[in-house]
Design a protein around this motif. Structure first.
Motif, PDB file in Angstrom:
ATOM      1  N   THR A  22       1.105  -1.522   0.417  1.00 26.38           N
ATOM      2  CA  THR A  22      -0.019  -0.155  -0.135  1.00 26.38           C
ATOM      3  C   THR A  22       0.942   1.180  -0.078  1.00 26.38           C
ATOM      4  O   THR A  22       0.294   2.176  -0.803  1.00 26.38           O
ATOM      5  CB  THR A  22      -0.818   0.031   1.076  1.00 26.38           C
ATOM      6  N   SER A  56     -11.130   6.665  -2.695  1.00 25.20           N
ATOM      7  CA  SER A  56     -11.188   6.800  -0.724  1.00 25.20           C
ATOM      8  C   SER A  56     -11.785   6.128   0.071  1.00 25.20           C
ATOM      9  O   SER A  56     -10.966   5.491   0.810  1.00 25.20           O
ATOM     10  CB  SER A  56     -11.420   8.122  -0.274  1.00 25.20           C
ATOM     11  N   TRP A  58     -10.649   2.803  -0.332  1.00 21.37           N
ATOM     12  CA  TRP A  58      -9.930   1.873   0.443  1.00 21.37           C
ATOM     13  C   TRP A  58      -9.389   1.973   1.908  1.00 21.37           C
ATOM     14  O   TRP A  58      -9.183   1.281   2.455  1.00 21.37           O
ATOM     15  CB  TRP A  58      -8.497   1.983  -0.772  1.00 21.37           C
ATOM     16  N   SER A  59      -9.577   3.458   2.225  1.00 22.34           N
ATOM     17  CA  SER A  59      -9.151   3.789   3.714  1.00 22.34           C
ATOM     18  C   SER A  59      -9.273   2.728   4.907  1.00 22.34           C
ATOM     19  O   SER A  59      -9.771   2.602   5.389  1.00 22.34           O
ATOM     20  CB  SER A  59      -9.252   5.170   4.052  1.00 22.34           C
ATOM     21  N   TYR A  62      -9.070  -0.957   4.581  1.00 20.51           N
ATOM     22  CA  TYR A  62      -8.030  -0.880   4.672  1.00 20.51           C
ATOM     23  C   TYR A  62      -7.812  -1.255   7.081  1.00 20.51           C
ATOM     24  O   TYR A  62      -7.493  -1.326   7.157  1.00 20.51           O
ATOM     25  CB  TYR A  62      -6.677  -0.227   4.548  1.00 20.51           C
ATOM     26  N   VAL A  63      -8.706  -0.082   6.948  1.00 18.44           N
ATOM     27  CA  VAL A  63      -9.326  -0.047   8.579  1.00 18.44           C
ATOM     28  C   VAL A  63      -9.225  -1.409   8.476  1.00 18.44           C
ATOM     29  O   VAL A  63      -9.461  -1.492  10.115  1.00 18.44           O
ATOM     30  CB  VAL A  63     -10.142   1.283   9.078  1.00 18.44           C
TER      31      VAL A  63
END
Length: 265
Positions: A22, A56, A58-59, A62-63
């Motif tokens: 990433t 966005s 993806w944020s 990923y969290v």
């Protein structure tokens, strides 16, 4: 080595790979995704590329993946049936995401199509297991159902954009108008997949919302940016509405679900 411990180590190792790749994809230690592969993955490279803000999501994903990695280390989850059912595939999904970022860094765009196709299959199998093993509580639903539902929904749309990018990289074109018709046909397939997933998994909102998010940003990009196409933009908007509408219909019991025990999340 204990198989449950091995599973947890596998997930953690793949999460670490995901973090590293990433950083590559964000341009911190490598080339940004939109600048890699000769720019064919940028938001204005193809008719099926979502607008920049779409990524966005993806944020959030990923969290969720980070939360899942921590969750499966909790003592209560070491031998939990749901952790056992999802762990190996969850780790594989992180590894494939990392592999996708690695191959795009070196411009292997058609290899990236194969990788993202494998990722869709793995996430589909994972969601089958999530549906077959109902959540034990709210945290479980958010960390697993929410994360992997959104992950699958988004990747289904991203796969369409990836194929279009690979085609552009190879110089494929059947003419300006025919290219738009082909893009509309791909969007119809994406909408159909979204409806089938809604039926299969009981109208999971995270899954449908992520797909609709990607489709909506394709619509916005085609109607307000280059390459401009009113036809593709409207088709993408309709596809987004169909995916969301189907999820709500299956969730509300207006349409019969494939799995009657599935609970939409």
């Amino acid at each position: 080595m204990d198989r449950d411990l091995l599973r947890r180590l596998w997930v953690t190792a793949m999460a670490a790979l995901c973090v590293y790749t990433t950083l590559l994809g964000f341009g911190v230690i490598g080339t940004r995704v939109e600048d890699s592969s000769s720019g064919v993955l940028s938001a204005d490279a193809t008719l099926l590329a979502p607008g920049g803000p779409a990524f966005s999501i993806w944020s959030l994903i990923y969290v969720g993946l980070a939360a899942y990695t921590v969750w499966q280390w909790l003592p209560s989850q070491w031998t939990a049936e749901r952790a056992r059912a999802t762990g190996w595939l969850a780790g594989a999904s992180m590894g494939l995401n990392g592999a996708w970022l690695l191959v795009t860094q070196v411009g292997l765009i058609w290899i990236s199509v194969a990788v993202i196709a494998a990722l869709v299959v793995v996430l589909g199998l994972l969601m089958d297991r999530v549906t077959a093993h109902p959540a034990a509580g709210t945290a479980d639903r958010v960390v697993i159902d929410g994360t992997f539902g959104a992950y699958l929904g988004w990747v289904c749309v991203a796969a369409c954009a990836n194929v279009a990018a690979a085609g552009v990289s190879s110089g494929w074109s059947v003419g300006p108008f025919a290219d738009q018709l082909l893009a509309v046909a791909v969007l119809a397939v994406a909408a159909g997949v979204g409806v089938l997933l809604a039926k299969r998994h009981g109208g999971r909102l995270a899954l449908a919302a992520a797909s609709a998010w990607g489709l909506a940003w394709i619509a916005i990009a085609r109607l307000t940016d280059q390459p401009s196409s009113t036809m593709v933009g409207l088709a993408a908007a309709v596809a987004a509405a169909l995916v969301l509408g189907a999820a709500l219909a299956f969730r509300g019991g207006l349409l019969p679900q494939r799995h009657s025990t599935a609970t939409a999340r």
